[in-house]
Design a protein around this motif. Sequence first.
Motif, PDB file in Angstrom:
ATOM      1  N   ASN A 203     -39.658  26.909 -21.296  1.00 50.86           N
ATOM      2  CA  ASN A 203     -39.836  26.517 -22.694  1.00 50.86           C
ATOM      3  C   ASN A 203     -40.494  27.619 -23.523  1.00 50.86           C
ATOM      4  O   ASN A 203     -41.441  27.379 -24.286  1.00 50.86           O
ATOM      5  CB  ASN A 203     -40.660  25.219 -22.772  1.00 50.86           C
ATOM      6  N   GLY A 204     -40.012  28.851 -23.357  1.00 48.12           N
ATOM      7  CA  GLY A 204     -40.529  29.961 -24.143  1.00 48.12           C
ATOM      8  C   GLY A 204     -41.785  30.607 -23.608  1.00 48.12           C
ATOM      9  O   GLY A 204     -42.380  31.469 -24.264  1.00 48.12           O
ATOM     10  N   ASP A 205     -42.215  30.232 -22.409  1.00 51.51           N
ATOM     11  CA  ASP A 205     -43.453  30.734 -21.802  1.00 51.51           C
ATOM     12  C   ASP A 205     -43.095  31.669 -20.640  1.00 51.51           C
ATOM     13  O   ASP A 205     -42.665  31.210 -19.575  1.00 51.51           O
ATOM     14  CB  ASP A 205     -44.277  29.542 -21.302  1.00 51.51           C
ATOM     15  N   MET A 206     -43.269  32.975 -20.848  1.00 54.52           N
ATOM     16  CA  MET A 206     -42.933  33.952 -19.815  1.00 54.52           C
ATOM     17  C   MET A 206     -43.817  33.788 -18.584  1.00 54.52           C
ATOM     18  O   MET A 206     -43.360  33.927 -17.442  1.00 54.52           O
ATOM     19  CB  MET A 206     -43.081  35.375 -20.363  1.00 54.52           C
ATOM     20  N   ARG A 207     -45.081  33.475 -18.789  1.00 56.09           N
ATOM     21  CA  ARG A 207     -46.008  33.313 -17.668  1.00 56.09           C
ATOM     22  C   ARG A 207     -45.557  32.166 -16.752  1.00 56.09           C
ATOM     23  O   ARG A 207     -45.568  32.301 -15.528  1.00 56.09           O
ATOM     24  CB  ARG A 207     -47.414  33.039 -18.195  1.00 56.09           C
ATOM     25  N   LYS A 208     -45.141  31.067 -17.361  1.00 54.76           N
ATOM     26  CA  LYS A 208     -44.689  29.926 -16.571  1.00 54.76           C
ATOM     27  C   LYS A 208     -43.423  30.271 -15.801  1.00 54.76           C
ATOM     28  O   LYS A 208     -43.274  29.903 -14.625  1.00 54.76           O
ATOM     29  CB  LYS A 208     -44.441  28.732 -17.490  1.00 54.76           C
ATOM     30  N   ALA A 209     -42.508  30.989 -16.435  1.00 57.59           N
ATOM     31  CA  ALA A 209     -41.254  31.361 -15.772  1.00 57.59           C
ATOM     32  C   ALA A 209     -41.520  32.219 -14.543  1.00 57.59           C
ATOM     33  O   ALA A 209     -40.937  32.000 -13.470  1.00 57.59           O
ATOM     34  CB  ALA A 209     -40.343  32.104 -16.749  1.00 57.59           C
ATOM     35  N   LEU A 210     -42.423  33.206 -14.662  1.00 55.61           N
ATOM     36  CA  LEU A 210     -42.716  34.090 -13.529  1.00 55.61           C
ATOM     37  C   LEU A 210     -43.465  33.355 -12.426  1.00 55.61           C
ATOM     38  O   LEU A 210     -43.234  33.598 -11.241  1.00 55.61           O
ATOM     39  CB  LEU A 210     -43.519  35.305 -14.002  1.00 55.61           C
ATOM     40  N   ASN A 211     -44.366  32.457 -12.811  1.00 51.56           N
ATOM     41  CA  ASN A 211     -45.101  31.690 -11.794  1.00 51.56           C
ATOM     42  C   ASN A 211     -44.157  30.779 -11.005  1.00 51.56           C
ATOM     43  O   ASN A 211     -44.267  30.666  -9.780  1.00 51.56           O
ATOM     44  CB  ASN A 211     -46.196  30.853 -12.455  1.00 51.56           C
ATOM     45  N   VAL A 212     -43.233  30.140 -11.709  1.00 49.05           N
ATOM     46  CA  VAL A 212     -42.265  29.266 -11.027  1.00 49.05           C
ATOM     47  C   VAL A 212     -41.372  30.097 -10.109  1.00 49.05           C
ATOM     48  O   VAL A 212     -41.098  29.710  -8.963  1.00 49.05           O
ATOM     49  CB  VAL A 212     -41.413  28.496 -12.059  1.00 49.05           C
ATOM     50  N   LEU A 213     -40.943  31.262 -10.601  1.00 45.64           N
ATOM     51  CA  LEU A 213     -40.063  32.117  -9.793  1.00 45.64           C
ATOM     52  C   LEU A 213     -40.782  32.596  -8.534  1.00 45.64           C
ATOM     53  O   LEU A 213     -40.197  32.634  -7.443  1.00 45.64           O
ATOM     54  CB  LEU A 213     -39.597  33.311 -10.625  1.00 45.64           C
ATOM     55  N   GLN A 214     -42.059  32.958  -8.665  1.00 51.16           N
ATOM     56  CA  GLN A 214     -42.809  33.420  -7.496  1.00 51.16           C
ATOM     57  C   GLN A 214     -42.995  32.288  -6.487  1.00 51.16           C
ATOM     58  O   GLN A 214     -42.868  32.503  -5.269  1.00 51.16           O
ATOM     59  CB  GLN A 214     -44.166  33.970  -7.924  1.00 51.16           C
ATOM     60  N   ALA A 215     -43.288  31.100  -6.962  1.00 57.47           N
ATOM     61  CA  ALA A 215     -43.448  29.962  -6.051  1.00 57.47           C
ATOM     62  C   ALA A 215     -42.144  29.655  -5.329  1.00 57.47           C
ATOM     63  O   ALA A 215     -42.125  29.393  -4.118  1.00 57.47           O
ATOM     64  CB  ALA A 215     -43.927  28.742  -6.830  1.00 57.47           C
ATOM     65  N   CYS A 216     -41.033  29.715  -6.062  1.00 54.92           N
ATOM     66  CA  CYS A 216     -39.725  29.449  -5.445  1.00 54.92           C
ATOM     67  C   CYS A 216     -39.357  30.541  -4.450  1.00 54.92           C
ATOM     68  O   CYS A 216     -38.673  30.277  -3.458  1.00 54.92           O
ATOM     69  CB  CYS A 216     -38.651  29.336  -6.522  1.00 54.92           C
ATOM     70  N   SER A 217     -39.807  31.757  -4.708  1.00 57.06           N
ATOM     71  CA  SER A 217     -39.561  32.856  -3.769  1.00 57.06           C
ATOM     72  C   SER A 217     -40.227  32.577  -2.431  1.00 57.06           C
ATOM     73  O   SER A 217     -39.656  32.836  -1.366  1.00 57.06           O
ATOM     74  CB  SER A 217     -40.074  34.172  -4.348  1.00 57.06           C
ATOM     75  N   SER A 218     -41.434  32.024  -2.472  1.00 60.53           N
ATOM     76  CA  SER A 218     -42.127  31.671  -1.228  1.00 60.53           C
ATOM     77  C   SER A 218     -41.391  30.567  -0.485  1.00 60.53           C
ATOM     78  O   SER A 218     -41.277  30.592   0.746  1.00 60.53           O
ATOM     79  CB  SER A 218     -43.556  31.220  -1.542  1.00 60.53           C
ATOM     80  N   ILE A 219     -40.876  29.582  -1.240  1.00 59.06           N
ATOM     81  CA  ILE A 219     -40.105  28.505  -0.617  1.00 59.06           C
ATOM     82  C   ILE A 219     -38.836  29.058   0.020  1.00 59.06           C
ATOM     83  O   ILE A 219     -38.467  28.703   1.140  1.00 59.06           O
ATOM     84  CB  ILE A 219     -39.757  27.426  -1.660  1.00 59.06           C
ATOM     85  N   ALA A 220     -38.166  29.962  -0.698  1.00 66.49           N
ATOM     86  CA  ALA A 220     -36.937  30.562  -0.176  1.00 66.49           C
ATOM     87  C   ALA A 220     -37.217  31.373   1.081  1.00 66.49           C
ATOM     88  O   ALA A 220     -36.432  31.353   2.036  1.00 66.49           O
ATOM     89  CB  ALA A 220     -36.289  31.441  -1.245  1.00 66.49           C
TER      90      ALA A 220
END
Length: 341
Positions: A203-220
């Motif tokens: 929703n326009g928040d770069m910090r949130k996008a990167l945090n979600v991507l990093q968390a998903c990277s750990s799951i992957a």
Amino acid sequence: MSVVKKGNENLPWIEKYRPENLDEVYGQSNVVTTVRRFMQEGRLPHMLFYGPPGTGKTSTVIALAKEIYGPKYYKNMILELNASDDRGIDVVRNQIKDFASTRQIFSKQQQFKLIILDEADAMTNAAQNALRRVIEKYTKNTRFCILANYAHKLTPALLSRCTRFRFQPLPQSAIATRLETVLIKEHLSLTDRAKTAILKISNGDMRKALNVLQACSSIASFHEDQSNGDQVTSSKEITEDMIYDCVGAPKPAHLEYCLNSILNDDRITSFYTIEKLKRESGLALLDLINGIVEILDDHELSESTRSSILIKLSEIEYAMSKGGNDKIQTSAMIGVIKSSF
């Protein structure tokens, strides 16, 4: 494209991929152009950066400082404080005043130092009034950059001494561009549906996008280790389900399932259908309401019907915020939607 320095591998990605210069600040071209012009003309004013979280306020001022001072003088020429922690008048009288009143005699290319006050809207009124006087007194050798989420929480006297820069929520194209860089460097891939999901959730928040991507990277990575043992693949794929599971948001299929049940089943069946989904997927009623509202935006409804639904759903949200019973409010949500169609 930013270069990841050696030793930064264990940093959170929001710090690891923070812009090193103004060219790497995405989505705020008007602000960057104006600030760079001030810098090049040697007439940088006191600045106020305000706007929603994660839109690049801190990244912009740090990138600006690195361009002004260079790597040699950068750390000596700036003072960075988080005003939500250091919010009292003593900080203004001691730390800020002491830093602002001295000069760096070995820095010849720039005469002024830079003080960065993050989350300044959390400062007390007394501290803001004291800061106003410090800004006036030490303008000759110090510039202030005040960062805030809400400009109206700052005193008018402080606002009048700064040039204001409004940071808008980042467009999806800017977030997508930054994510592409991170995906390449981290050897990740996103499915098309996953990319759509992460852009929607951020929703326009770069910090949130990167945090979600990093968390998903750990799951992957975990899933890859489970399926391949010690074998390492060239690229880890992140799916839409990983993203929604990571943030705990309802998946689009779940929202459609709930809405169809409300519209097509009787009230009791709809209630038990939603309760079962909430229990099995760990969803909150407020998340379901927000998701259903987004779906209804795509439906052709009259203005009066849309307004009525939104008003009644907002009353349910208010009741939940005051401790309302979850099951009662679930029944109320079903009644609101059923009676409107």
